[in-house]
Design a protein around this motif. Structure first.
Motif, PDB file in Angstrom:
ATOM      1  N   UNK A  87       0.837  -1.198   0.000  1.00 14.14           N
ATOM      2  CA  UNK A  87       0.000   0.000   0.000  1.00 14.14           C
ATOM      3  C   UNK A  87       0.875   1.252   0.000  1.00 14.14           C
ATOM      4  N   UNK A  88       1.889   1.239   0.827  1.00 15.81           N
ATOM      5  CA  UNK A  88       2.757   2.406   0.911  1.00 15.81           C
ATOM      6  C   UNK A  88       3.461   2.666  -0.421  1.00 15.81           C
ATOM      7  N   UNK A  89       3.829   1.592  -1.094  1.00 15.99           N
ATOM      8  CA  UNK A  89       4.567   1.781  -2.342  1.00 15.99           C
ATOM      9  C   UNK A  89       3.692   2.403  -3.421  1.00 15.99           C
ATOM     10  N   UNK A  90       2.361   2.331  -3.213  1.00 10.64           N
ATOM     11  CA  UNK A  90       1.446   2.939  -4.196  1.00 10.64           C
ATOM     12  C   UNK A  90       0.962   4.309  -3.752  1.00 10.64           C
ATOM     13  N   UNK A  91       1.346   4.692  -2.564  1.00 14.65           N
ATOM     14  CA  UNK A  91       0.745   5.891  -1.953  1.00 14.65           C
ATOM     15  C   UNK A  91       1.024   7.153  -2.754  1.00 14.65           C
ATOM     16  N   UNK A  92       2.184   7.205  -3.356  1.00 16.97           N
ATOM     17  CA  UNK A  92       2.542   8.453  -4.024  1.00 16.97           C
ATOM     18  C   UNK A  92       2.191   8.489  -5.505  1.00 16.97           C
ATOM     19  N   UNK A  96      -4.591   8.594  -8.216  1.00 15.91           N
ATOM     20  CA  UNK A  96      -5.051   7.956  -6.970  1.00 15.91           C
ATOM     21  C   UNK A  96      -6.079   6.866  -7.220  1.00 15.91           C
ATOM     22  N   UNK A  97      -6.936   7.066  -8.213  1.00 13.83           N
ATOM     23  CA  UNK A  97      -7.945   6.037  -8.499  1.00 13.83           C
ATOM     24  C   UNK A  97      -7.287   4.761  -9.002  1.00 13.83           C
ATOM     25  N   UNK A  98      -6.398   4.897  -9.946  1.00 15.36           N
ATOM     26  CA  UNK A  98      -5.716   3.729 -10.483  1.00 15.36           C
ATOM     27  C   UNK A  98      -4.936   3.024  -9.384  1.00 15.36           C
ATOM     28  N   UNK A 137      -0.703  -4.037  16.339  1.00 13.26           N
ATOM     29  CA  UNK A 137       0.215  -3.051  15.785  1.00 13.26           C
ATOM     30  C   UNK A 137       0.235  -3.130  14.258  1.00 13.26           C
ATOM     31  N   UNK A 138       0.358  -4.345  13.747  1.00  7.69           N
ATOM     32  CA  UNK A 138       0.431  -4.529  12.297  1.00  7.69           C
ATOM     33  C   UNK A 138      -0.869  -4.101  11.622  1.00  7.69           C
ATOM     34  N   UNK A 139      -1.974  -4.402  12.256  1.00 10.35           N
ATOM     35  CA  UNK A 139      -3.252  -4.020  11.677  1.00 10.35           C
ATOM     36  C   UNK A 139      -3.399  -2.506  11.657  1.00 10.35           C
ATOM     37  N   UNK A 140      -3.028  -1.888  12.758  1.00 10.16           N
ATOM     38  CA  UNK A 140      -3.120  -0.427  12.785  1.00 10.16           C
ATOM     39  C   UNK A 140      -2.280   0.181  11.670  1.00 10.16           C
ATOM     40  N   UNK A 141      -1.110  -0.369  11.513  1.00 12.42           N
ATOM     41  CA  UNK A 141      -0.212   0.104  10.460  1.00 12.42           C
ATOM     42  C   UNK A 141      -0.855  -0.083   9.085  1.00 12.42           C
ATOM     43  N   UNK A 142      -1.436  -1.257   8.880  1.00 17.30           N
ATOM     44  CA  UNK A 142      -2.068  -1.540   7.591  1.00 17.30           C
ATOM     45  C   UNK A 142      -3.265  -0.621   7.362  1.00 17.30           C
ATOM     46  N   UNK A 143      -4.062  -0.466   8.411  1.00 19.11           N
ATOM     47  CA  UNK A 143      -5.227   0.403   8.268  1.00 19.11           C
ATOM     48  C   UNK A 143      -4.789   1.799   7.848  1.00 19.11           C
ATOM     49  N   UNK A 144      -3.710   2.259   8.430  1.00 21.08           N
ATOM     50  CA  UNK A 144      -3.261   3.602   8.091  1.00 21.08           C
ATOM     51  C   UNK A 144      -2.811   3.703   6.642  1.00 21.08           C
ATOM     52  N   UNK A 145      -2.049   2.722   6.196  1.00 23.20           N
ATOM     53  CA  UNK A 145      -1.543   2.818   4.820  1.00 23.20           C
ATOM     54  C   UNK A 145      -2.672   2.632   3.803  1.00 23.20           C
ATOM     55  N   UNK A 146      -3.614   1.747   4.135  1.00 24.36           N
ATOM     56  CA  UNK A 146      -4.760   1.615   3.243  1.00 24.36           C
ATOM     57  C   UNK A 146      -5.609   2.883   3.281  1.00 24.36           C
ATOM     58  N   UNK A 147      -5.748   3.420   4.474  1.00 19.88           N
ATOM     59  CA  UNK A 147      -6.547   4.636   4.636  1.00 19.88           C
ATOM     60  C   UNK A 147      -6.047   5.761   3.737  1.00 19.88           C
ATOM     61  N   UNK A 148      -4.762   5.833   3.637  1.00 17.14           N
ATOM     62  CA  UNK A 148      -4.136   6.834   2.788  1.00 17.14           C
ATOM     63  C   UNK A 148      -4.630   6.689   1.347  1.00 17.14           C
ATOM     64  N   UNK A 149      -4.469   5.462   0.810  1.00 12.38           N
ATOM     65  CA  UNK A 149      -4.900   5.183  -0.562  1.00 12.38           C
ATOM     66  C   UNK A 149      -6.378   5.493  -0.748  1.00 12.38           C
ATOM     67  N   UNK A 150      -7.167   5.022   0.223  1.00  4.99           N
ATOM     68  CA  UNK A 150      -8.616   5.208   0.137  1.00  4.99           C
ATOM     69  C   UNK A 150      -8.975   6.686   0.136  1.00  4.99           C
ATOM     70  N   UNK A 151      -8.376   7.412   1.065  1.00  2.00           N
ATOM     71  CA  UNK A 151      -8.686   8.840   1.187  1.00  2.00           C
ATOM     72  C   UNK A 151      -8.414   9.584  -0.107  1.00  2.00           C
TER      73      UNK A 151
END
Lengths: 206, 206, 206, 206
Positions: A87-92, A96-98, A137-151
């Motif tokens: 997720x992080x590698x796609x964040x930038x 954003x839709x793609x 911890x891992x889930x929180x981290x994942x939620x955050x990185x996914x949240x970024x993409x979603x937002x």
DNA sequence: GATGAATGAGTTTTCATTCAT
DNA sequence: AATGAATGAAAACTCATTCAT
């Protein structure tokens, strides 16, 4: 084993001194073996089988992971970390839709390998409160990185704004499950993703 | 236990005379117990626990179901029959679209109780060829009754025409899984269904 | 079932009124079935299998024979009676030596069908003191009728005089065992009988 | 336990490294216990009872012998090896006839302990083709060492030339059976052996 | 008397976990 | 730290025997 595999997880066990080189190597072998075996046989696979595949003695396995549950969790965390990394590698990305839909596709495909993971993913993603320790911890981290993409995808009006991260994770797990059975049938896989993607798009404004 | 619960299955085992009253009662108790226990603990729950819950001796359980697998299948068939029954009861509705989505909602809710069922449902629905005996029969029956609902909804232009029964069953199982984790959270349930429904609707013609 | 088969035993159970016609028929069916099944699978065959072969319910079997052991004994007694009958039918033969060896051959052949019988025969024949009830009675009867044959053959100088009935029964059982394994191989059967017969003959006087 | 008892078998399992000292000790204890228990109760004796007698946990028994059948076979092979050893130790004797009959006596005595062994011995000896693995190997070995004794005794004109190894093994088992029941009665034992020996001798030339 | 469903102790086998080497 | 043998509590299944119908 592809890069990003669980054994490569950088998550540190808190409070423990760094492992001796050979111990670290064994830990890695065990995690890799467990990941592979669980993927094929599910979490009822025996610890003995995992130890054999890892080429370590059963006692070594239990020295590293005091219970089977601990081992299962560690494998899970490894996969979560790999997803978050993705997720992080796609964040930038520029589009954003793609980026969002690309991640979704990849996440579903990875979870598809074995339902166990999709189950655990959804459960942890939705019921984070029931977890603790490294998994939480891992889930929180994942939620955050996914949240970024979603937002970003939502800001770009490519995804319905009423979707939140927890629902999204549930949907990923659901689609992974749906597809998991149809591994022989690419048509079904395509259709399930198509339905899910279409359902996530914002309604057409009149 | 709601009406249409597994024990009420009317599927006759061919060639066997009707069971004595007390035997029928025990068979029902065992099926109900198995249904409940499997729902909570999955199919790895022990036969002993099921027998205890049914208040019969372990020997009685194995007299009715010669292997654990046979018991699991019987529970599964019971649920499939209940679902098919539901589909049939909606088949003649005036509004095919409403009937279709009503069935979907109900099917997802019922499968939600335990993933085991959703798993089995999707697997059997998609990979029918791998099954035989009463399970295959029940799945074929379910596919037909769902097919009816789906066909009418598609003719009424309420559902994408590229969806087939097998994909639909996979989607039901997927949504059930997704929702299964969020049993505490009606918002997620609503959203998952909403996404799935929207994704199933035919594209808006320009 | 040949005449002389166990079920036809005329041995009366003391003190019990005559059985109703259908009960007698069931008793016979059970004994025949047990005889056949034990012959093939040995005494570990299940009572259920015997009941099925006899086409009676398991409860009926246990009404006639209160324990499995009682059934096994009854079958045994039936065979002993058949053997004794055979001995008696040869008792008056003109050539005592021929009669003796003819009986021996027949006895071995019959015991050969299943070692279980040979075992039981030898055990009861040798250790009569350890038995009671109908088995003891049947063995005593058999010993007497065999004793007759043996005595005459000894008087006719066709059999060593140092052989007694108990040893003879042991030898029959032994030969039956030896032959039992070689059911495919008539050569071995012939040789075993030949060795036993030769060993029983009186030493050649110088 | 006499020297040459099963646990002392030198047959190596190919390809497995030597057991740890404590494991070897347990393996021996289990084999000895099994040998003793099977001798008394036959091969239907429970693994649990054997484990108890060996004072090991049931899991230990199954670690050494993965199925009950494997344990039964191992005990059997142990006895076969002991017998073969005995035959070999008599092979070089000055008097081939005496050696042959001495072996016979000893073989019968040892097989006498429990019919199970005599049964298995005869079956394997006669129907070698039905066996494989270590059992077949042990039987072949035994046949060869007995064949040696037999051949020399025949050349010395002490045994009928029409006897072959398979028949001889059948006779040993038969005599062992016959004697088995008469353990209280040395007279019968003597007579049975005497008859068998006499029957094996070459016919007196006129 | 006959039926056959119910009982439950017993059987073989597995497997997470412990511990001596 | 690593090894792998030992442990023993289950688990699925069987079967002689009992008992309600």
């Amino acid at each position: 084993m592809s890069p990003g595999a669980p054994a490569a997880s950088g998550r540190d066990v808190q409070g423990s001194r760094p492992l001796r080189a050979d111990a670290q190597r064994n830990r890695t072998r065990i995690l890799d073996a467990a990941d592979a075996v669980f993927a094929v046989k599910g979490p009822t696979a025996s610890t003995e089988e995992i130890a054999q595949r890892a080429e370590v003695a059963i006692g070594t396995l239990f020295r590293h992971f005091p219970t089977k549950e601990a081992l299962v969790e560690a494998v899970f965390v490894g996969r979560l970390d790999a997803l978050a990394e993705q997720a992080r590698s796609l964040a930038g990305a520029a589009d954003p839709g793609a980026a969002f839909f690309a991640f979704l596709t990849e996440a579903v495909r990875q979870s598809t390998i074995k339902h166990t993971f999709a189950d655990a993913l959804a459960d942890a993603g939705v019921n984070l409160h029931a977890y603790e320790g490294t998994v939480a911890e891992a889930i929180r981290d994942l939620q955050q990185s996914i949240g970024e993409l979603l937002g970003r995808a939502q800001q770009a009006a490519r995804v319905r704004v009423d979707i939140d991260v927890r629902t999204l994770i549930a949907l990923i797990a659901g689609a992974a499950h749906a597809i998991g059975y149809a591994s022989q049938d690419p048509a079904i896989e395509r259709l399930v993703l198509s339905v899910t993607f279409d359902g996530l798009r914002p309604p057409v404004s009149p």
